[in-house]
Design a protein around this motif. Structure first.
Motif: not given
Length: 149
Positions: A44-51, A54-57, A65-69
């Protein structure tokens, strides 16, 4: 429904069936992604970053849909594998913007194909119009429960 009423039979509860569907989808995605050594949050992280590169943590955590940690662990694992890159110092403020590496884009292509197959299998019993209606109805449910902006 008044405060004293029960949900009723679980097989007729939309919330219960949505949770079962989400759990079944997650289980199928886990199995599909396992050969790539990816978890659903990593994919999910890879998918979001592809779209949205440059997003922050914190932004990624909300999108996945996960915690920052938890997102910190996800990003660290992806970074250690060379799939994601983050600067060592923040260009502004404290946020370290993340981007996919070429290896990350290649891994995402493979993972996206597997996830698309899972989704196709899940939606196979539905006709195209039913799929469109499901998408529309689920979006309406999300909107109905989302806090006003």
């Amino acid at each position: 429904m008044s405060q004293g009423e029960t949900v009723g039979p679980l097989d007729q509860s939309v919330g219960y069936l949505l949770k079962r569907a989400a759990t079944a989808l997650r289980t199928a995605m886990d199995a599909a992604l396992r050969p790539l050594d990816l978890t659903v949050p990593q994919y999910s992280c890879l998918e979001v970053l592809s779209q949205r590169p440059g997003l922050s943590n914190a932004e990624l955590a909300r999108a996945v849909f996960v915690t920052r940690q938890s997102m910190n662990l996800v990003l660290r694992g992806l970074q250690d594998r060379g799939l994601v890159t983050r600067p060592t110092t923040a260009p502004q403020g404290r946020a370290l913007p993340s981007t996919l590496t070429p290896a990350g884009r290649a891994q995402l292509r493979a993972a996206s194909g597997l996830v698309r197959e899972v989704e196709k299998r899940m939606l196979e019993p539905l006709a195209a119009a039913q799929r469109d209606r499901l998408l529309h109805d689920l979006a309406a449910c999300v909107d109905a429960l989302s806090p006003p902006e």
